[in-house]
Motif scaffolding. Structure first.
Motif, PDB file in Angstrom:
ATOM      1  N   ASP A  88      38.370  41.763  36.277  1.00  0.00           N
ATOM      2  CA  ASP A  88      39.698  42.655  36.370  1.00  0.00           C
ATOM      3  C   ASP A  88      40.646  43.370  36.420  1.00  0.00           C
ATOM      4  O   ASP A  88      41.748  43.460  36.948  1.00  0.00           O
ATOM      5  N   GLY A 107      49.185  47.665  37.302  1.00  0.00           N
ATOM      6  CA  GLY A 107      50.470  47.105  37.558  1.00  0.00           C
ATOM      7  C   GLY A 107      50.992  45.115  36.527  1.00  0.00           C
ATOM      8  O   GLY A 107      51.004  45.472  36.122  1.00  0.00           O
ATOM      9  N   ALA A 108      51.727  44.507  37.915  1.00  0.00           N
ATOM     10  CA  ALA A 108      52.273  43.248  36.823  1.00  0.00           C
ATOM     11  C   ALA A 108      51.111  41.869  37.269  1.00  0.00           C
ATOM     12  O   ALA A 108      49.786  42.490  37.718  1.00  0.00           O
ATOM     13  N   GLY A 109      51.435  41.296  36.588  1.00  0.00           N
ATOM     14  CA  GLY A 109      50.963  40.239  36.449  1.00  0.00           C
ATOM     15  C   GLY A 109      50.156  38.986  37.758  1.00  0.00           C
ATOM     16  O   GLY A 109      50.568  38.103  37.844  1.00  0.00           O
ATOM     17  N   TRP A 110      51.082  39.799  39.409  1.00  0.00           N
ATOM     18  CA  TRP A 110      51.122  38.720  40.084  1.00  0.00           C
ATOM     19  C   TRP A 110      50.514  40.367  41.357  1.00  0.00           C
ATOM     20  O   TRP A 110      50.835  41.642  41.287  1.00  0.00           O
ATOM     21  N   SER A 111      50.434  39.729  42.888  1.00  0.00           N
ATOM     22  CA  SER A 111      50.191  40.124  43.482  1.00  0.00           C
ATOM     23  C   SER A 111      50.775  39.548  45.154  1.00  0.00           C
ATOM     24  O   SER A 111      49.782  38.127  45.193  1.00  0.00           O
ATOM     25  N   GLU A 112      51.036  39.888  46.090  1.00  0.00           N
ATOM     26  CA  GLU A 112      51.199  39.764  47.210  1.00  0.00           C
ATOM     27  C   GLU A 112      49.498  38.903  47.712  1.00  0.00           C
ATOM     28  O   GLU A 112      48.601  39.874  47.412  1.00  0.00           O
ATOM     29  N   ILE A 113      49.344  37.725  47.919  1.00  0.00           N
ATOM     30  CA  ILE A 113      48.294  36.957  48.040  1.00  0.00           C
ATOM     31  C   ILE A 113      47.362  38.105  48.960  1.00  0.00           C
ATOM     32  O   ILE A 113      46.472  37.797  49.019  1.00  0.00           O
ATOM     33  N   ALA A 133      47.345  41.367  49.018  1.00  0.00           N
ATOM     34  CA  ALA A 133      46.715  42.235  48.320  1.00  0.00           C
ATOM     35  C   ALA A 133      46.314  42.239  47.578  1.00  0.00           C
ATOM     36  O   ALA A 133      45.550  43.339  46.539  1.00  0.00           O
ATOM     37  N   VAL A 134      45.697  40.885  46.712  1.00  0.00           N
ATOM     38  CA  VAL A 134      45.193  40.541  45.913  1.00  0.00           C
ATOM     39  C   VAL A 134      43.695  41.197  45.541  1.00  0.00           C
ATOM     40  O   VAL A 134      42.713  41.479  46.403  1.00  0.00           O
ATOM     41  N   TRP A 137      43.302  44.977  38.836  1.00  0.00           N
ATOM     42  CA  TRP A 137      44.926  44.523  38.878  1.00  0.00           C
ATOM     43  C   TRP A 137      45.263  45.276  37.652  1.00  0.00           C
ATOM     44  O   TRP A 137      44.943  45.887  36.635  1.00  0.00           O
ATOM     45  N   ASP A 194      39.124  35.022  28.631  1.00  0.00           N
ATOM     46  CA  ASP A 194      39.760  35.156  29.600  1.00  0.00           C
ATOM     47  C   ASP A 194      38.960  35.665  31.017  1.00  0.00           C
ATOM     48  O   ASP A 194      39.546  34.713  31.701  1.00  0.00           O
ATOM     49  N   ARG A 242      34.256  37.426  34.976  1.00  0.00           N
ATOM     50  CA  ARG A 242      34.976  38.513  35.891  1.00  0.00           C
ATOM     51  C   ARG A 242      35.800  39.585  35.674  1.00  0.00           C
ATOM     52  O   ARG A 242      36.020  39.715  34.436  1.00  0.00           O
TER      53      ARG A 242
END
Lengths: 655, 655
Positions: B602, B607-613, B615-616, B605, B568, B600
């Motif tokens: 990660d 919490g969630a599997g997405w982020s405001e770009i 704030a990545v 990261w 992954d 990599r």
């Protein structure tokens, strides 16, 4: 309805007996009311449109006849439908039950009375009740792997509880309780070591314990959780992981198998924790929830990546097109998250509830409120045929528009009961005051030690982020008003009685204002809602290099209805400004986001769908402004293509 | 075996009667032989390992007993297995049939003789033969939607043809022909307007026409193609698109529905074109093939993106993890492509055959040749439990290692018959000479107008790209030797009798050398095989931003067997050099590719599997050399994770 209306002490759907393990207390359905806006309109339509639509289908599908034929020899129809379709009726009854908290209805009450009278006649003397078995198609508990007998019993019990709480009519509850007593006699105290392939009875039994105080129900719920995971259910079609029977729930670190089963089970697990205090249960549920949100949840809040086994996939396996994303799994995610919120007070659970409700959940129902999705993709590559008029597609058929009903009809009544009980998710209380979790026009009151306090909420949320909370009733002592600051919100602002107050987002995600409140005091929370660009976790291969547009709690999508736009060729210029506009023509008015994009022309690609990288042909691109609409509204204008995630490119320096 | 060995005129599996519409003529199995290397070893193992393994499972599964019980009252077993499992036996018999072209075997002949005697007794007087129907479980042709009666008949006919061609024993063919005559009587001349839900009979009937000259078989094949697409088969579980009954094949522009059904049908469509000359059929097959390769084919040659309905998906719907990619669909792709190659002479069809054979097809069988994949992913995210010893998983279960056999056992015997008849795909002839399509140690000869010409091929292909073709027999007139230049090859070089010759890759993808050849003349084609980086079409969302490594016709993959490498987190530095090495320890020696990469981290990261770009969180990366192995070898060392496509990053200027 305002906070001045008479209060009803209608216990919420999840009403733990002991406050000891509750960080937050649920507020009774009578004390927390949706008074306007998006959810109030849906609640109105739920009664006016969805409920008659559902009862029509219960007749058309033979669900009611399945019961009637057992006691009325003039009904000569064969039993019809799936082994579990008794639960369609039970969930409709539960939905009607919660709905009756908002006002009487002779029609609904008559439907309930008829159904209860019928169930009463069908129920066997020892409490057993299941049309499939009673039709002679199977022996009792002979096929727990697939028989859904306890699953159906759970929905019966939940319907009985809802009606008892909202109407004080305990006749259906009595039927459910007789079945529960039968289950205790049959399974309780380890008399059987197996359990149902589909969890659901656990949370129902705990709620029945809460309602009645009868400890045997709680004990049986715990027993059914304890035996699961030891290979007691069999292989089924997909092996024991499918029904969470591959390892004990306390040992599991992530959600596995059939998504609805996994989350119904975990809801029951937290329920048992709340009543017994066994922290291993809470921790297991928290671990699995965290893994789900970090690695197995879609941006819309949908879960269940795989058609095959209707299952959670591997971590980071989140294809937006081949997603299953069952509507019931979204609902189960709300149920689980709410219980964890009560247990911990952590606003992250409320964040997920909100994400699910405005996106995956809302998108599963048409704007007309009588058409439904079972499968909820984030990407539709080609327009599919519309759902058949008057027909019910297979759940897996995923037509191009929402369907009237389904061959497996679990989702529509599940939506009904969720909408009808939605006020149960608005707010909570604790010793110090009130916590607001979902923002919508509403009134909330609760009894603190020193007396009753009440607030009303005025907002256009989620179209706008300004939330005005007015104190309607207060006490002489200071108390707290806690307002959730959603994790998406960057610069929240707060005024109390017109004075700006610094917003301190606490560890649990709430701003807590404590003071002596007087009726008429107004707190205004402003959650600025610029449209924003969202990136996926870098390990989510299926949407690598893609971005989504969100605004507030709402996920947006690109949709092409008439084929006017090739969504395979769309790219978003992520450094360009996003323009939020109101389109009054679209769906009677909705917010849209205009975004600068490009259309890629791949016609230089010939032959195969791959190329040596040094020989990749250049693609031409031309600018195109794109319009994103709220995801929940897609597929309301006929078959279409749609995508939530779209390839991102940086804005070229030369336009 | 060399070109001096006695020639056998064994017609190839696909042997059109009329040369008029053939750009290229097939070469008889006796005249084109695999003499060494990868495919010869597999053909040896196919007889020594796979065939006894398969006959063991035919017994264990009750496939043979299903026949025996109909004529032998001492066999008291119930009929077992799926409605279509008679075809397991037929495909094994077909595989044995082609295998017998390479040498006699008392054991195999005895198995065939016993089976034929049994089938002869079971066949009804009017030619009908189907253990499911004859067991009384269904009426004849009462359930064409799912009954597979014509499908099974097709495999019976093909087995009879194989044995007749290789052994001159026509006893099984006689049984198949009696069934075919029965089908003509039942369906022919429009006596019925429907057809089987699973195509297969069409190509079998055409081959039977070719073998016997009986026109009624060809007419029936055409009829069954003509009626299909008009909604004559019913809805089934997945609607008419599933079995290509939603639109006439002549009107279809792309492959739809169940992948094996779609491609078996198209193979029959080209067969009918080749015999009737109806160009609409050829063009429909070409259009659908082009769409398939451009938009619906995986890099390994696998097809069929969806578990649901075992189906082709939408264009560019090519998830590497949730792929179905059935082994039989790979084989069907070879069958279809070969027929199109004969019809057109276009090497693009041979390119796809080669891609399938070395990757999707080869990867479906263990190096031990007695374990099989039904589902052939390009990405395995988490190690799955190994296939059960002595057991047969559901085809959809996709265990972590190849399985001994399957509940639905179509794939292993399909592999057997393909391997046994592989020499049928090596070469063709036309009036002017010989065309070589697949490079492997082999001998090929053919009869031109002026006499016989023969060549032998020596090569280490696909480990090495040097192919030496020696003229073994010639005539006094000039003739052509055509050598395929694979589309992956950038700088092919050619010497004829030691002299460099410019390589002109013709429009059809072949270099054609015409001269007066003398025995002993050597042509050396050098296809340089640096490892190369391959990019996907920009519309393939599922692998956007990812690259794959290929070398020659071989697709490579990253595999992690013991969890030592988190796939992954892998990224490939695509501007770094790829190092091709030989690893003599791995699988008794294989080529590997070393590639510079990064891992990599990660962990930032949360919490969630997405982020405001904006704030990545930054991910840390550390260098890691990675080793890619040929895709076909994965999952031979126990359960593992694997990926063909991996995220690409440009090499940083500072290491």
């Amino acid at each position: 309805m305002t906070a001045d209306a008479p209060l009803d002490e209608i216990a919420a759907p999840c009403s733990p007996r002991s406050g000891a393990r509750l960080a937050l207390q649920p507020i009774s359905i009578g004390r927390a009311r949706v008074t306007g806006g998006y959810w109030a309109r849906w609640q109105r339509d739920n009664r006016a449109v969805t409920t008659p639509h559902a009862t029509h289908w219960l007749e058309k599908d033979g669900v009611l006849d399945n019961f009637r034929r057992l006691v009325d020899s003039s009904v000569i129809a064969e039993r019809r439908g799936w082994v579990f379709c008794d639960s369609d009726l039970y969930k409709v009854l539960e939905g009607i039950g919660w709905d009756l908290s908002r006002g009487a209805s002779a029609e609904l009450s008559a439907f309930v009375a008829d159904a209860v009278a019928l169930l009463d006649r069908v129920q066997e003397d020892d409490g057993y009740l299941n049309t499939f078995v009673q039709a002679g198609l199977e022996q009792r508990y002979a096929n727990l792997t697939r028989g859904h007998e306890l699953y159906c019993a759970g929905h019966l019990i939940q319907a009985g509880i809802a009606l008892a709480r909202t109407t004080a009519d305990e006749s259906l509850l009595a039927i459910g309780r007789r079945f529960a007593d039968h289950l205790v006699a049959e399974f309780g105290n380890g008399r059987r070591g197996d359990t149902d392939g589909h969890p659901e009875i656990e949370t129902a039994l705990v709620e029945l314990y809460r309602h009645t105080g009868e400890r045997a129900y709680l004990d049986l719920a715990k027993q059914l959780i304890d035996v699961r995971g030891h290979g007691v259910i069999g292989q089924g079609l997909f092996g024991p992981a499918y029904f969470q029977d591959i390892a004990p729930v306390r040992d599991q670190d992530t959600v596995i198998g059939h998504a609805v089963r996994a989350l119904y089970l975990l809801a029951g697990v937290v329920d048992v924790y709340l009543e017994t205090g066994e922290e291993a249960l809470l921790h297991a549920a928290q671990r699995q929830w965290r893994s789900m949100v970090a690695e197995k949840t879609y941006l819309t809040g949908a879960v269940g990546s795989r058609f095959e086994g209707e299952a959670f996939g591997d971590r980071f396996e989140l294809p937006p097109d081949l997603i299953y994303g069952e509507t019931c799994a979204s609902i189960a995610g709300v149920m689980l998250s709410w219980r964890l919120l009560l247990a911990t007070g952590d606003g992250a659970y409320a964040d997920l509830i909100e994400r699910i409700l405005y996106n995956a959940f809302s998108g599963a129902t048409s704007v007309s409120r009588d058409r439904f999705f079972y499968v909820n993709p984030l990407h539709r590559r080609s327009p599919r045929p519309p759902a058949p008029t008057g027909g019910k597609p297979l759940r897996t058929d995923a037509p191009g528009t929402r369907a009237e009903w389904f061959d497996v009809a679990c989702c529509p009544p599940n939506i009904m009961r969720t909408i009808a009980s939605l006020s149960g998710y608005l707010a909570t209380s604790d010793d110090r005051g009130i916590q607001l979790h979902l923002y919508t026009p509403s009134s909330v009151n609760t009894e603190l030690a020193a007396g009753e306090v009440a607030v009303s909420v005025a907002t256009e949320y989620p179209e706008d982020g300004v939330i005005a909370v007015t104190v309607e009733r207060s006490i002489t002592q200071p108390w707290t008003l806690s307002l959730r600051i959603p994790s998406w919100c960057r610069r929240p602002a707060l005024t109390v009685a017109g004075e700006p107050v610094p917003v301190e987002r606490g560890a649990r995600g709430y701003v807590v204002v404590e003071r002596v409140w007087a009726p008429g005091d107004v707190v205004v929370l402003d959650l600025p809602m610029p449209a924003r660009v969202t990136a996926p976790h870098p390990a989510v291969d299926a949407v690598r290099g893609q971005v989504a547009i969100e605004r507030g709690p709402v996920v947006f999508c690109l949709e092409s209805v008439g084929g006017e736009l090739d969504l395979d060729a769309v790219e978003l210029l992520i450094e360009a400004n996003l323009r939020v506009e109101r389109d009054e023509e679209l769906f009677d008015g909705t917010t849209v986001v205009r975004v600068a994009g490009r259309l890629r022309d791949d016609s230089a690609w010939e032959g195969a769908g791959w190329s040596e990288i040094s020989a990749v042909p250049a693609s031409n691109r031309r600018p195109r402004e794109l319009t994103a609409i709220p995801y929940r509204l897609w597929a309301n204008r006929g078959p279409s293509t749609m995508r939530v995630w779209a390839p991102a490119v940086h804005a070229p320096s030369i336009p």
